[in-house]
Write an enzyme that holds these catalytic residues in place. Structure first.
Site, mmCIF file in Angstrom:
data_model
loop_
_atom_site.group_PDB
_atom_site.id
_atom_site.type_symbol
_atom_site.label_atom_id
_atom_site.label_comp_id
_atom_site.label_asym_id
_atom_site.label_seq_id
_atom_site.Cartn_x
_atom_site.Cartn_y
_atom_site.Cartn_z
ATOM 1 N N ASP A 1 0.811 -1.222 0.000
ATOM 2 C CA ASP A 1 0.000 0.000 0.000
ATOM 3 C C ASP A 1 0.844 1.271 0.000
ATOM 4 O O ASP A 1 0.441 2.311 0.532
ATOM 5 C CB ASP A 1 -0.964 0.031 1.213
ATOM 6 N N GLU A 2 2.000 1.208 -0.621
ATOM 7 C CA GLU A 2 2.889 2.374 -0.661
ATOM 8 C C GLU A 2 2.384 3.421 -1.662
ATOM 9 O O GLU A 2 2.793 4.587 -1.593
ATOM 10 C CB GLU A 2 4.310 1.948 -1.053
ATOM 11 N N LYS B 1 1.761 2.156 -5.172
ATOM 12 C CA LYS B 1 2.277 1.606 -6.434
ATOM 13 C C LYS B 1 1.350 1.902 -7.608
ATOM 14 O O LYS B 1 1.793 2.310 -8.679
ATOM 15 C CB LYS B 1 2.471 0.078 -6.294
ATOM 16 N N LYS C 1 -0.820 4.284 -8.092
ATOM 17 C CA LYS C 1 -0.764 5.680 -8.519
ATOM 18 C C LYS C 1 0.450 5.929 -9.400
ATOM 19 O O LYS C 1 0.353 6.549 -10.456
ATOM 20 C CB LYS C 1 -0.721 6.622 -7.292
ATOM 21 N N ASN D 1 -5.364 -10.015 -3.569
ATOM 22 C CA ASN D 1 -5.040 -9.475 -2.242
ATOM 23 C C ASN D 1 -4.565 -8.028 -2.400
ATOM 24 O O ASN D 1 -4.638 -7.231 -1.476
ATOM 25 C CB ASN D 1 -3.975 -10.323 -1.516
ATOM 26 N N GLY E 1 -4.640 -4.150 -3.727
ATOM 27 C CA GLY E 1 -5.615 -3.102 -4.046
ATOM 28 C C GLY E 1 -4.810 -1.888 -4.446
ATOM 29 O O GLY E 1 -4.144 -1.291 -3.600
ATOM 30 N N HIS E 2 -4.792 -1.578 -5.721
ATOM 31 C CA HIS E 2 -3.979 -0.473 -6.224
ATOM 32 C C HIS E 2 -4.897 0.674 -6.640
ATOM 33 O O HIS E 2 -5.710 0.525 -7.540
ATOM 34 C CB HIS E 2 -3.107 -0.951 -7.404
ATOM 35 N N GLN F 1 1.929 -6.030 -3.191
ATOM 36 C CA GLN F 1 2.383 -6.158 -1.796
ATOM 37 C C GLN F 1 3.682 -5.348 -1.601
ATOM 38 O O GLN F 1 3.880 -4.377 -2.299
ATOM 39 C CB GLN F 1 2.577 -7.637 -1.405
ATOM 40 N N ALA G 1 -7.381 -0.770 0.758
ATOM 41 C CA ALA G 1 -8.134 -0.635 -0.490
ATOM 42 C C ALA G 1 -8.862 -1.934 -0.841
ATOM 43 O O ALA G 1 -9.813 -1.924 -1.615
ATOM 44 C CB ALA G 1 -7.187 -0.237 -1.621
ATOM 45 N N THR G 2 -8.441 -3.067 -0.273
ATOM 46 C CA THR G 2 -9.074 -4.351 -0.592
ATOM 47 C C THR G 2 -10.045 -4.786 0.495
ATOM 48 O O THR G 2 -11.129 -5.260 0.221
ATOM 49 C CB THR G 2 -7.986 -5.430 -0.811
ATOM 50 N N ARG H 1 -5.126 0.492 8.731
ATOM 51 C CA ARG H 1 -3.700 0.160 8.648
ATOM 52 C C ARG H 1 -2.990 0.640 9.915
ATOM 53 O O ARG H 1 -3.282 1.732 10.405
ATOM 54 C CB ARG H 1 -3.066 0.824 7.419
#
Ligand code: GDP
Ligand code: IMO
Ligand code: MG
Length: 424
Positions: free
Chosen positions: A13-14, A16, A18, A38, A40-41, A224, A299-300, A305
């Site tokens: 969730d960094e 990626k 975007k 798994n 969520g982008h 991930q 996002a998933t 977090r």
């Protein structure tokens, strides 16, 4: 011509999705190489927000071809929903989304096994997204899995039945009650297989190597993050694939020598969703503020977090594992308004001060040692030029570059495509 590679350096969730979307304009091919739904982008542009799980994040750029590589595990049900959500955009998915015949299929019973495995672990659960990822990769390495290419074989149904029967027997061994209606699940799954069949299936390793020879510009998109890597992450609290750079070679069938730039993407702080050790987790006001301002909900799965400060030994470890050549700092805007920025530089480990990530990183062994840098208060979300960034943020970036020995080439100051500062 080389493949450039983008991967997460922390626990996922960094940002990626975007950045892949931002960079896609310069590429012919975007290829996902591991993980599954798994992931969520999130992409935001023109006032719209879109979350992709299986489809590469280049899909919104009409000139790009998007490949789901052999290293990915596909749930046809989730993929067909993703495709349906893209209908308003008229993206010619049938021709622009290519699927490796060697990608493995997530069966409905893989999801049930995931749920049973987690439920049976009680407090020791991994915090899986419950998308069937672990059981599907287990069938892959156990040499029992079903692959996309099998759909085209005459005995696909028999293979499917044999595997499902095996799964149902296994379910009985977990000692937990899992309610399901297999007929309902199968109806949905086979309808989704029909949607999957409308896409173009390819022998992706041939496709990729031909594209490399032809000088096509290729970006590989990781899912991930490095600390969720099955070999080098916080095992067993990890996912079931190699999220590091090497995963792109096995997940696409390309040689290590084909890899060019390795973009390592990280948040200006750290987050983690799910269970497992997280040395710099902040349980106080700072962590709470990061979560609130950064809207840190998955996002998933929508789960909150866990938040904390940047961890330099952890980042050094991730950079080394993947040979990161450029860093991209995300969510710098979220740190506006903190008087001080803390950075973990070392750990106290069994009475000694160390600057590397040891085998045991649970809190009973490891305590982070922090240094403190001055914060900034300016709102960054409208900044477009790196020179206009606050001096204290520039110092924070310079500090990270010096510690990691890698330049920060992008600073992200908001979720939108346009809120991206190139440092050249
Ligand atoms: P991924 O899994 O690495 O693609 O990241 P996710 O999409 O799961 O999570 C990143 C979240 O941060 C998403 O909600 C993005 O819209 C958001 N985001 C990305 N970059 C920035 C940024 O620079 N600032 C802020 N405030 N949000 C961002
Ligand atoms: P993206 O690509 C953050 C975490 C789960 C859990 C562990 C195992 O969006 O960055 P799994 O479902 O693989 O069995 O879960 O890994 N996890 C992620 N955390 N971002 C992700 O993907 C993740 N994918 C899995 O929360 O702790
Ligand atoms: Mg995500």
């Amino acid at each position: 011509m080389a493949i450039n590679l983008l991967l997460g350096l922390q626990w996922g969730d960094e940002g990626k999705g975007k950045i892949v979307d931002v960079l896609t304009a310069g590429y012919d091919i975007i290829a996902r190489f591991q993980g599954g739904p798994n992931a969520g982008h999130t992409l935001e542009f023109e006032g719209r927000k879109h979350v992709l799980h299986t489809i590469p994040s280049g899909i919104f750029h009409e000139d790009s071809v998007n490949i789901i590589g052999n290293g990915v595990v596909i749930d046809p049900v989730i993929l067909s929903k993703e495709i349906a959500e893209l209908t308003p955009y008229n993206l010619d998915i049938e021709h622009r989304l290519l699927v490796s015949r060697k990608a493995h299929l997530i069966l409905p019973t893989h999801r049930l096994l995931d749920a049973a495995s987690e439920a049976s672990k009680g407090k020791a659960k991994i915090g899986s997204t419950l998308k069937g990822i672990g059981p599907t990769y287990m069938d892959k390495t156990g040499r029992n899995g079903l692959r996309v290419g099998d759909i085209e074989l005459p005995d696909f149904m028999e293979r499917y039945r044999a595997l499902v029967e095996k799964h149902i027997n296994m379910l009985g061994n977990y000692g937990v009650q899992i309610d399901y209606d297999i007929e309902e699940l199968e109806k949905e799954w086979f309808a989704a297989i029909d949607v999957l069949k409308t896409l173009t299936f390819i022998d992706s390793e041939h496709y990729m190597n031909t594209a490399i020879k032809e000088g096509k510009k290729i970006l590989a998109e990781g899912a991930q993050g490095s600390m969720l890597d099955v070999d080098f992450g916080t095992y067993p609290f990890v996912t079931s694939s190699n999220t590091m750079a090497a995963g792109a070679c096995t997940g696409l069938g390309v040689a290590p020598s084909a890899i060019g730039e390795v973009y390592g993407i990280f948040k200006a702080y750290t987050t983690r969703v799910g269970s497992g050790p997280f040395p710099t987790e902040d349980f106080g006001e700072d962590g709470e503020k990061m979560c609130m301002v950064g809207r840190e909900y998955g996002a998933t799965t929508g789960r909150r977090r866990r938040c904390g400060w940047l961890d330099i030994p952890q980042m050094k470890y991730a950079c080394a594992l993947s040979g990161v050549t450029q860093l991209m700092m995300m969510k710098a805007d979220v740190l506006s308004g903190f008087d001080e920025i803390k950075v973990c530089t070392h750990y106290m480990y069994m009475g000694k001060k160390i600057d590397y990530l040891p085998y045991n990183i649970e809190e009973q062994y490891l305590t982070p040692v922090y240094t403190t840098l001055p914060g900034w208060s300016e709102d960054l979300t409208g900044v477009t030029d790196q020179n206009a960034l606050p001096e204290n943020l520039k110092s924070y970036i310079a500090y990270i570059e010096e510690q990691l020995g890698v330049p920060v080439t992008i600073v992200s100051v908001g979720p939108d495509r346009t809120q991206t500062i190139m440092r050249g």
